[in-house]
Design an enzyme around this catalytic site. Structure first.
Site, PDB file in Angstrom:
ATOM      1  N   TYR A 101       0.838  -1.203   0.000  1.00 47.62           N
ATOM      2  CA  TYR A 101       0.000   0.000   0.000  1.00 47.62           C
ATOM      3  C   TYR A 101       0.867   1.246   0.000  1.00 47.62           C
ATOM      4  O   TYR A 101       1.946   1.281   0.591  1.00 47.62           O
ATOM      5  CB  TYR A 101      -0.897   0.048   1.247  1.00 47.62           C
ATOM      6  CG  TYR A 101      -2.096  -0.860   1.176  1.00 47.62           C
ATOM      7  CD1 TYR A 101      -3.260  -0.453   0.551  1.00 47.62           C
ATOM      8  CD2 TYR A 101      -2.059  -2.123   1.751  1.00 47.62           C
ATOM      9  CE1 TYR A 101      -4.373  -1.282   0.491  1.00 47.62           C
ATOM     10  CE2 TYR A 101      -3.159  -2.958   1.697  1.00 47.62           C
ATOM     11  CZ  TYR A 101      -4.314  -2.523   1.060  1.00 47.62           C
ATOM     12  OH  TYR A 101      -5.406  -3.357   1.004  1.00 47.62           O
ATOM     13  N   TYR A 140      -0.637  -9.822   0.038  1.00 44.53           N
ATOM     14  CA  TYR A 140       0.355  -9.260   0.955  1.00 44.53           C
ATOM     15  C   TYR A 140       0.254  -9.926   2.324  1.00 44.53           C
ATOM     16  O   TYR A 140      -0.820 -10.379   2.729  1.00 44.53           O
ATOM     17  CB  TYR A 140       0.203  -7.739   1.082  1.00 44.53           C
ATOM     18  CG  TYR A 140      -1.130  -7.237   1.601  1.00 44.53           C
ATOM     19  CD1 TYR A 140      -1.428  -7.229   2.957  1.00 44.53           C
ATOM     20  CD2 TYR A 140      -2.088  -6.753   0.712  1.00 44.53           C
ATOM     21  CE1 TYR A 140      -2.646  -6.748   3.426  1.00 44.53           C
ATOM     22  CE2 TYR A 140      -3.310  -6.278   1.170  1.00 44.53           C
ATOM     23  CZ  TYR A 140      -3.581  -6.279   2.525  1.00 44.53           C
ATOM     24  OH  TYR A 140      -4.791  -5.814   2.988  1.00 44.53           O
ATOM     25  N   ARG A 150      -3.016 -12.094   2.684  1.00 48.96           N
ATOM     26  CA  ARG A 150      -4.348 -11.790   2.200  1.00 48.96           C
ATOM     27  C   ARG A 150      -4.499 -12.176   0.733  1.00 48.96           C
ATOM     28  O   ARG A 150      -3.625 -11.883  -0.081  1.00 48.96           O
ATOM     29  CB  ARG A 150      -4.650 -10.281   2.298  1.00 48.96           C
ATOM     30  CG  ARG A 150      -4.633  -9.626   3.660  1.00 48.96           C
ATOM     31  CD  ARG A 150      -5.849  -9.876   4.536  1.00 48.96           C
ATOM     32  NE  ARG A 150      -7.028 -10.452   3.988  1.00 48.96           N
ATOM     33  CZ  ARG A 150      -8.076  -9.785   3.482  1.00 48.96           C
ATOM     34  NH1 ARG A 150      -8.083  -8.482   3.455  1.00 48.96           N
ATOM     35  NH2 ARG A 150      -9.132 -10.418   3.041  1.00 48.96           N
ATOM     36  N   HIS A 153      -7.153  -8.304  -3.291  1.00 48.93           N
ATOM     37  CA  HIS A 153      -8.479  -7.714  -3.107  1.00 48.93           C
ATOM     38  C   HIS A 153      -8.440  -6.211  -3.356  1.00 48.93           C
ATOM     39  O   HIS A 153      -7.388  -5.580  -3.277  1.00 48.93           O
ATOM     40  CB  HIS A 153      -9.008  -7.982  -1.691  1.00 48.93           C
ATOM     41  CG  HIS A 153      -8.131  -7.422  -0.616  1.00 48.93           C
ATOM     42  ND1 HIS A 153      -7.019  -8.085  -0.158  1.00 48.93           N
ATOM     43  CD2 HIS A 153      -8.179  -6.246   0.064  1.00 48.93           C
ATOM     44  CE1 HIS A 153      -6.420  -7.354   0.770  1.00 48.93           C
ATOM     45  NE2 HIS A 153      -7.101  -6.224   0.918  1.00 48.93           N
ATOM     46  N   HIS A 155     -10.550  -2.802  -1.900  1.00 50.51           N
ATOM     47  CA  HIS A 155     -11.507  -2.293  -0.913  1.00 50.51           C
ATOM     48  C   HIS A 155     -12.488  -1.342  -1.599  1.00 50.51           C
ATOM     49  O   HIS A 155     -12.079  -0.500  -2.410  1.00 50.51           O
ATOM     50  CB  HIS A 155     -10.787  -1.537   0.197  1.00 50.51           C
ATOM     51  CG  HIS A 155      -9.863  -2.396   1.014  1.00 50.51           C
ATOM     52  ND1 HIS A 155     -10.260  -3.043   2.151  1.00 50.51           N
ATOM     53  CD2 HIS A 155      -8.558  -2.714   0.839  1.00 50.51           C
ATOM     54  CE1 HIS A 155      -9.245  -3.713   2.654  1.00 50.51           C
ATOM     55  NE2 HIS A 155      -8.191  -3.527   1.879  1.00 50.51           N
TER      56      HIS A 155
HETATM   57 FE   LIG Z   1      -6.361  -4.613   2.064  1.00 49.30          FE
END
Ligand SMILES: [Fe+2]
Length: 230
Positions: A101, A140, A150, A153, A155
């Protein structure tokens, strides 16, 4: 939204021990119903004027093309009767193709991409349809447990027609091998509801040789409601 408009098992468990942070933040007391103090119609209604031209193209915010697989994501936001939710604001955020991120709290050992910040927004049209262009996010690690990664995806935040209606959810990609090991995905009890978080590959929306297409419809209430609160 009324809670009883959502069948049981569709929304995630508020405390799901395998998802460790829910133990600290989940409510210790039974939930209470409260009446809204003011009619939600009094709230600020999002306007297309808050959107900038490239807000729906997450690949267009650097000096060059971001690294990774360029994709287009589209779908309809509908109510329990399949009626479109028109002129509603959607925001999306995600990590880059390497699984990182653009945020100071994400310090995991993967490269940042100066051409990809992973934030976008758009309005639904008269058919309830949204569309945005992005890079397919990577998986990640998130430290919940050993080998906790995870599934890839995106959000979503849905504002409905007024800010007080905000809902959040996550969109996944087909056939991700991490579904069976992800406590966030698993925290949704209803197996069919989990599947509604997985987008569909779409040849129809694939844009020639430029980008693959994925479709993700969002149902706000009723038997086919999309899980929210994840
Ligand atoms: Fe996320």
């Amino acid at each position: 939204m009324k809670f009883d408009a959502i069948p049981s098992g569709v929304y995630p468990e508020l405390i799901y021990p395998s998802y460790k942070s829910t133990l600290k933040r989940g409510p210790a007391q039974p939930l209470l119903r409260i009446r809204a103090g003011q009619p939600v119609e009094d709230n600020l209604i999002p306007s297309p004027r808050i959107l900038l031209p490239n807000d729906m193209d997450l690949t267009a915010h650097g000096h060059g093309a971001p690294l990774g697989e360029k994709i287009v994501v589209t779908g309809r936001v509908v109510d329990e009767d399949g009626k479109p939710v028109r002129n509603s604001l959607l925001e999306v955020w995600q990590c880059n193709a390497a699984g990182r991120y653009w945020h100071k709290k994400d310090q995991h050992d993967a490269p940042l991409d100066p051409n990809f910040h992973g934030i976008g927004k758009m309005m639904t049209d008269d058919d309830g349809r949204y569309r945005f262009i992005t890079i397919k996010p990577g998986p990640y690690p998130w430290g919940n447990h050993d080998k906790a990664w995870r599934p890839a995806h995106i959000h979503f935040s849905l504002f409905g027609n007024v800010y007080a209606q905000r809902l959040v959810t996550q969109m996944y990609f087909p056939n991700d091998p991490l579904f069976d090991y992800d406590p966030i995905f698993q925290s949704i009890p209803d197996l069919a509801a989990r599947q509604r978080l997985i987008s569909r590959f779409s040849l129809e929306y694939t844009n020639s040789d430029k980008m693959l297409g994925y479709e993700f419809d969002i149902v706000l209430r009723g038997r086919d409601a999309t899980p929210m609160g994840i």
